[in-house]
Design an enzyme around this catalytic site. Structure first.
Site, PDB file in Angstrom:
ATOM      1  N   GLN A 115       7.163 -16.773   9.345  1.00  0.00           N
ATOM      2  CA  GLN A 115       6.141 -16.805   8.301  1.00  0.00           C
ATOM      3  C   GLN A 115       6.512 -16.061   7.023  1.00  0.00           C
ATOM      4  O   GLN A 115       5.917 -16.271   5.983  1.00  0.00           O
ATOM      5  CB  GLN A 115       4.825 -16.205   8.821  1.00  0.00           C
ATOM      6  CG  GLN A 115       4.146 -17.045   9.855  1.00  0.00           C
ATOM      7  CD  GLN A 115       3.177 -16.222  10.684  1.00  0.00           C
ATOM      8  OE1 GLN A 115       1.989 -16.158  10.403  1.00  0.00           O
ATOM      9  NE2 GLN A 115       3.698 -15.563  11.717  1.00  0.00           N
ATOM     10  N   ARG A 116       7.425 -15.126   7.123  1.00  0.00           N
ATOM     11  CA  ARG A 116       7.716 -14.344   5.925  1.00  0.00           C
ATOM     12  C   ARG A 116       9.086 -14.665   5.350  1.00  0.00           C
ATOM     13  O   ARG A 116       9.547 -13.964   4.435  1.00  0.00           O
ATOM     14  CB  ARG A 116       7.553 -12.853   6.176  1.00  0.00           C
ATOM     15  CG  ARG A 116       8.498 -12.235   7.163  1.00  0.00           C
ATOM     16  CD  ARG A 116       8.071 -10.815   7.539  1.00  0.00           C
ATOM     17  NE  ARG A 116       7.464 -10.090   6.449  1.00  0.00           N
ATOM     18  CZ  ARG A 116       6.467  -9.209   6.599  1.00  0.00           C
ATOM     19  NH1 ARG A 116       5.992  -8.936   7.796  1.00  0.00           N
ATOM     20  NH2 ARG A 116       5.971  -8.595   5.574  1.00  0.00           N
ATOM     21  N   GLU A 138       0.799  -1.214   0.000  1.00  0.00           N
ATOM     22  CA  GLU A 138       0.000   0.000   0.000  1.00  0.00           C
ATOM     23  C   GLU A 138       0.842   1.279   0.000  1.00  0.00           C
ATOM     24  O   GLU A 138       0.615   2.194  -0.805  1.00  0.00           O
ATOM     25  CB  GLU A 138      -0.837  -0.031   1.284  1.00  0.00           C
ATOM     26  CG  GLU A 138      -2.224   0.504   1.159  1.00  0.00           C
ATOM     27  CD  GLU A 138      -2.872   0.433   2.545  1.00  0.00           C
ATOM     28  OE1 GLU A 138      -3.877   1.124   2.741  1.00  0.00           O
ATOM     29  OE2 GLU A 138      -2.347  -0.292   3.418  1.00  0.00           O
ATOM     30  N   ASP A 171       0.138 -10.159   3.738  1.00  0.00           N
ATOM     31  CA  ASP A 171      -1.168 -10.193   4.407  1.00  0.00           C
ATOM     32  C   ASP A 171      -2.340 -10.360   3.439  1.00  0.00           C
ATOM     33  O   ASP A 171      -3.474 -10.521   3.870  1.00  0.00           O
ATOM     34  CB  ASP A 171      -1.371  -8.918   5.226  1.00  0.00           C
ATOM     35  CG  ASP A 171      -0.429  -8.852   6.416  1.00  0.00           C
ATOM     36  OD1 ASP A 171      -0.008  -9.922   6.895  1.00  0.00           O
ATOM     37  OD2 ASP A 171      -0.109  -7.742   6.856  1.00  0.00           O
TER      38      ASP A 171
END
Lengths: 342, 342, 342, 342
Positions: A274-275, A103, A128
Site C-alpha cells: 500500500q505504501r 507527526e 494514514d
C-alpha cells in the site's frame, strides 16, 4: 540562501515529488541552493548530506519512496541532539530547513523552531491521512487506490464462490484507508480503529450478505479491535494487543468468522504494498504544490509554518497545529457509509 | 416518496456510483421508490423508464458509463417539452427528480424547478472539472490518472530517443486535465485553452529540453489554440477552428514543431480512453457521497439545490450556481506550474 | 447440435472468455445451440441450466470469474451421479459437453467419456499452471502480473527502509506463480513447494542483500515448506502442515527471519486478489482461442480430447493426458533463476 | 572474458531486463567482464562505452527503455564502419558481442560474424513480434496489454453512446498488436497491414454492430491500407502512403466512416504510449531468460547464434534466421478471429 531538506518517518508516495518541486522552484526562481540530509534527522545529527541541484531531482517525480532515505530518529532524544543539529547547520551554512514528515518529524521541527531558533518550514506527510491541519496528506490517495483495486479483484471470487473475503489494510490509529477503500471497493463491512467492533454484528452482516447470494467482503484496518477483549481471550487466540499482531487482526477475524458462521474465510494482507510504487496523479499534484509553496514560505521567511491543503488551495498554518490533534474518522461519517454494510 | 433519476450529457466515470448510492440510501433508510429515466431528458419526454431497486444497482459501483444511458437532449427546446415532462411525472406519480449532469442538464433542472414547479435536486458531473460551484467533479480524477499514466510511459521513449512527444488530452474550454496530468506526468510544456499559445515559445521550451539531453513531452488540451491564427493560416495548415479539428491540435502542433525545430515529433491522442473504464477510488468516494447527500436533500424537501464538494464536506448550493460561471484555470495557477516548463 | 458447457473448480480469469468464444463460433459458424450448466457438475446432476446464446455472452470477455458459477462437486462420488448426468443430458437433448476445468473436472470428463459414452471435449484451466499437457493455462499470466505488481511496489520500501519484505503467493503444489513473479519482480529469494527450503540459507541470502544496502524481498509460494520440520516444531510455531496454515507460511517465515537475523520483517499475503479481476491480454487471447478450438473439436466429433497450447498453436491431446502428471518446476529451471538470489 | 553489449533500433520494454540478466549471470557464474556500448552500433563506431558491473544493472529490471541508449545507425553503411568496429573491439579487448535488436541490428551482427570474424550472439527484439525465428519477442506482450486496456476503456463509451470508436495501434508491416489487442479487447473490426481493407465492408460491420444497440470499436494497425487507393484519392484525403501519414490511418478511417455511415466517429491514437513504461511480467520473464541464455552461448563460444523462444524453452538458432523472413499474420489466423467482427 542555503536551504536544507529532509524526509522523516515511514515512506510514502509523493516524497520525491515534494523534493523535486522545492529544488526546481528554489533554484530557478529564487536562486537558492539546496542540501539534502540523509535518513531524516539522523543525517542532520551526523552531518551526512548530498547536494540537491536540478539534475539531482530529474526523473524522481513518479518514483515512490525518498531519494534522501528516512529514519525514525528523534534528535530531541539523542545526547546533544540539538547542539549537533545546530553545528551541522552552521558548518554547512544552512539558513533554513524544509522538513517533510508526519507527526513526529514535524513535532521536532516545531520544537526546534520555537525553542532553538532553527528556522523550519514543514510539509505534512502521512499515508494514514490522520493530520488534522490539512484536508488530505499525499500518499493517502495512492494507498486507497491500491487497496480499492485489491477489493475490486476480490469481487470476482465473491460472485463465483461462497466464501468470506477479509482484507486487512493499513491504519493503526485512524481508519481513513479502510473507510475510503472499503466504500470505493463496495465492501460489505468496514472496521476501523475508532470504534471497537462486535464480532457477532460482523457475522450478522456476513450472513445477511450471503442471503443475497453474494459472498461478503470485509475490510478491516490493522488497528481495529474487537469490542470484548475478554470473550476473545477465552478462545486462547487473543490475549493482548501483541497477540493479535502475531497473525494480524485480518487473519484473526477470518478464523472467528469461520468458527461462528461455519463459512470458509480467506484473508488478504496488503501490507507495505500500500505504501509503495508510483504515486497517483492526485498525490503528485498535492506533493508538488506542497513543495512549491514550502519554498515560497522559506523565501518569504515565514518560518514555524507548515503548508496545508484547504479545498483546492494551499495555505500555511502554524507548525504546532500539525501535531495538535490526530484526525480520526468521526462517528457521523462512519455512520454515513453504514448504509452499505451487510 | 417516488423519485426519478436521470443522467445527461457525456459519459463520465462515477455516474453509476451516484445512482447506486441514491438507491441504497433512499430505499433502505427512507423507504423511497426510484425510477430511472432512459437517456437523460429524452426518457422523461418519452416516458421510457426502468425500476431502480437494490438488486438493480448491485455491482455497478466500479463500472464506468451509466446504466441509464444518456443523451444531449434539451427538453426546453423540444415542442411541448415541459408539458410532456410534467405528464410523464404525473403518470408515473414521480414527486421529485435527481438530475445528474453538467452545465446543460443542470441548467434545464434549474429552469424546470424555478419556472415549472418540477422538484429537482442536482448532482454535478463533468469530466472537465469546469463547474465553479464545487471543488471537484467526479470523473476528473480518473481522466487525470489515465492521462498521467500515458505521459509516464512516454518518458521511457523520451529517455532513449531524441523525439518530441505530443499528447493531446481532453478539455475544450478548460485546461484542468492538461494542467493536472501535465504536472503529475512531468511534462515540459502544458498548453491550455485559457491562454493562446505561441508556437515559437513552445519550440524554445522544446529546444531547451533537448539541450539537457532529454526529449520533451508536450501536453496540449484539445481546445488549446495558437496565438497567431494568421501566421498559421499562411502555412495552409490551419484556416479555421474546423480545420484544426481535421487532425486535432496535437497532430497539428507536432507538424509545426517538426517544421520549426527540425526534430521528429510523435503524437498521442487519448480521446475517449480518458472517460472510460472504472472510476478511481477518489471518484467513487465523491460520486457515492454526492448520491447519499442528494437523496438527503430530496428527503428533506430541499429542492432547487445541488450537492457540491467544499474541502472534505458535501454541501448544498443553489442549482442556478451550477451554470453561473465556467471554472477555468486562473493565470496565477498556470504561472505556478510554469516553473516546470522547458 | 445441442452442446452443454460447464466450468468447474476454483475461479480463474479467462473462464468467461472461453464461454464467449465457444458460443460465438458455435452459433455463428456451425448453428449449434448451447446450454450452460450452473455450478460445474453440480448443475448437471441437478438439471440446473441456462440458455447460452449470443446476447448472453455479450460483454463478458473482460470479466473475471464465471457467469456459470462453479463448484468442486465430483459426480463420480455422488449417488447415481453418472445416471443423473445421463438423465439430464437426455432430457435436455444435449449431445456433447465442453468441460472447462482443472485436473479434477477434466478427470471426471475423461472417465465419463471413456466409460459412460458421454461425449466430452475439455478445456484446461488452472491458475497454478501445473497441467503438463499444455504450455500454459489461462489465468496464470494474470496471477503473475498481479503478484509482480505487488513486488514492484515493495521495492520502494526496500530502497528506503531496512526491512525484510515477505510476499506469500499462490501455489500449493507447484511454484510457477512464485517463480515467474519472483523473477519478474526482482525478488532476492524465491521459495517453491517443489524444494523444501532451509531457513538458515534464506537468512544468509537476506543478510547478503542487506550488505549491498538494499532490503531483501522474499517470495514464498503458499505450499512451500521448510526443510527441517523438527527444528520448527521446537519453536512451538509449526507442528504440522495444518499449523502453518494457521497464519500461513509467509507470516511464519517473517517471524523466523526476525528471530534469526534480528531484522524487522513485514508480510504481504495476496490471497484471492491473485485470481480475481480482469484477465490479462495474454489470458484473454489464450482462453478465446481455446474456446474457438474446443467448439471445432465438438463440431468435428473429436471427443475425448482436450485443447492445449504448444508454442503458438492450439492442438488437441487426449483428455486423459490432462491429469496424467502434475507439471512442477523442474530443478534445472529453479537453478537457472538462482543467479538472482541474495 | 570481456564481453560487449549493445541495444539497437526502437525502444522496447524488456531491453534493460536482458542487460541485467546478462551481467548478473556473466559476472557471478562465469567471471566475465562487461562493457556496454552507447546508442547501438554508433557507440561501437565511436568507442563510447560504459562499464557494466552488478551495481550498474541494479534496479533496472522494471524500467522501460534501455540504459545504454539506442540508435538506428548501420555501421555497414558508414565509411570504414567495419574497421572502426574492429578497432574499438581491439582497443577495449572485447572478445565477444551480445547484440540486442531487431531485424536491422541482428542483420548487421550476422554479417559481422560471418564476414568479419566479429564474434556475436544475438537477442531478438521487436515490439511488433514480426521475427519468424522466435515464438514471441519481448515488448510485444506489454504493448498488447496497453492497447487492450485502452480498448477496454472505450467499451464504456460504446455502451452509453452511439459513436464509432477507432483505435490506431502500432504495426507498420505486421498486424500482431492489432490482432491480439483487438481480440483481447473485444473489438468489432480489426484491420491489419497483411490484408488491404474494404471501407464499405468496415462500414457494414459498423452498421451491424449498431443494430445490436452497441457502438462499434474498430482497431486498425498503423500500416493497414484501404483496398482501393483510387476511390480514396478522389476524396482528396489520401493520395499516397505519405498523405495517410499526415493524420494517420485511424483519423482518416474515422472521417470515412462518418462520411459513409452518417455516424459520429472518435479516434484514439496510442502512439509511443505502447512502447513505454514498465514491461509486463511475461516480457520480463522472456527478456531475462533470453539474457541468461545469451551469456551461456557466449560462454560456450557458440557464436553466430541467436536465442529464441520455442514453446516454453529458450533455444539457439542461426543469427541469419533472424532476418530471413518477416513473420506476418497468416490468413488462417486472421480468419479465425473474424468470427468476432461486426
Amino acid at each position: 540562501m542555503r536551504v536544507g531538506v529532509l524526509t522523516g518517518g515511514g515512506d510514502c508516495p509523493g516524497l520525491n515529488a515534494v523534493i523535486r518541486a522545492v529544488v526546481r522552484k528554489g533554484v530557478q526562481e529564487y536562486g537558492h541552493e539546496f542540501t539534502g540530509f540523509r535518513d531524516g534527522w539522523r543525517g542532520l545529527l551526523d552531518g551526512r548530506s548530498v547536494r540537491l541541484d536540478i539534475p539531482a531531482v530529474r526523473g524522481i517525480l513518479p518514483r515512490g519512496g525518498t531519494i534522501l532515505g528516512s529514519s525514525r530518529t528523534n534528535p530531541l532524544k539523542e545526547e546533544d541532539g540539538v547542539a549537533r543539529i545546530r553545528q551541522t547547520l552552521a558548518e554547512q551554512r544552512i539558513e533554513a530547513l524544509i522538513t517533510i514528515g508526519g507527526e513526529d518529524t514535524l513535532g521536532v521541527a516545531a520544537r526546534l523552531c520555537a525553542d532553538h531558533a532553527v528556522r523550519c518550514v514543514g510539509v505534512p506527510k502521512t499515508i494514514d491521512n490522520d493530520l488534522s491541519a490539512t484536508d488530505y496528506t499525499f500518499g493517502f490517495d495512492t494507498a486507497v487506490n491500491i487497496a480499492t483495486e485489491a477489493i475490486d479483484r476480490l469481487h470476482t471470487t465473491a460472485e463465483s464462490h461462497m466464501r468470506v473475503l477479509v482484507v486487512e489494510v493499513m491504519g493503526r490509529h485512524a481508519g481513513w484507508i479502510a473507510l475510503h477503500s472499503g466504500l470505493a471497493g463496495g465492501a460489505n463491512v468496514i472496521l476501523i480503529p475508532e470504534q471497537r467492533f462486535d464480532v457477532d454484528q460482523v457475522c450478522a452482516w456476513v450472513n445477511s450478505r450471503f442471503r443475497a447470494s453474494y459472498a461478503p467482503i470485509v475490510v478491516v484496518a490493522e488497528g481495529a479491535m474487537p469490542k470484548d477483549g475478554d470473550l476473545v481471550l477465552k478462545d486462547g487466540s487473543l490475549d493482548s494487543f501483541g497477540h493479535v499482531r502475531l497473525s494480524g487482526v485480518g487473519e484473526w477475524l477470518s478464523k472467528e468468522i469461520e468458527r461462528r458462521t461455519g463459512n470458509e474465510a480467506r484473508t488478504t494482507v496488503l501490507g507495505h504494498v500500500q505504501r509503495g510504487g508510483t504515486p497517483s496523479a492526485f498525490d503528485r499534484w498535492l506533493a508538488t504544490r506542497f513543495g512549491l509553496h514550502a519554498v515560497d514560505a522559506v523565501h518569504e521567511g515565514d518560518f514555524g509554518t507548515m503548508v496545508a491543503l484547504r479545498g483546492t488551495d494551499i495555505v500555511r498554518v502554524p507548525l504546532a497545529q500539525a501535531t495538535a490533534r490526530l484526525k480520526t474518522v468521526n462517528p457521523e461519517l462512519y455512520a454515513e457509509v453504514g448504509v452499505f454494510f451487510g
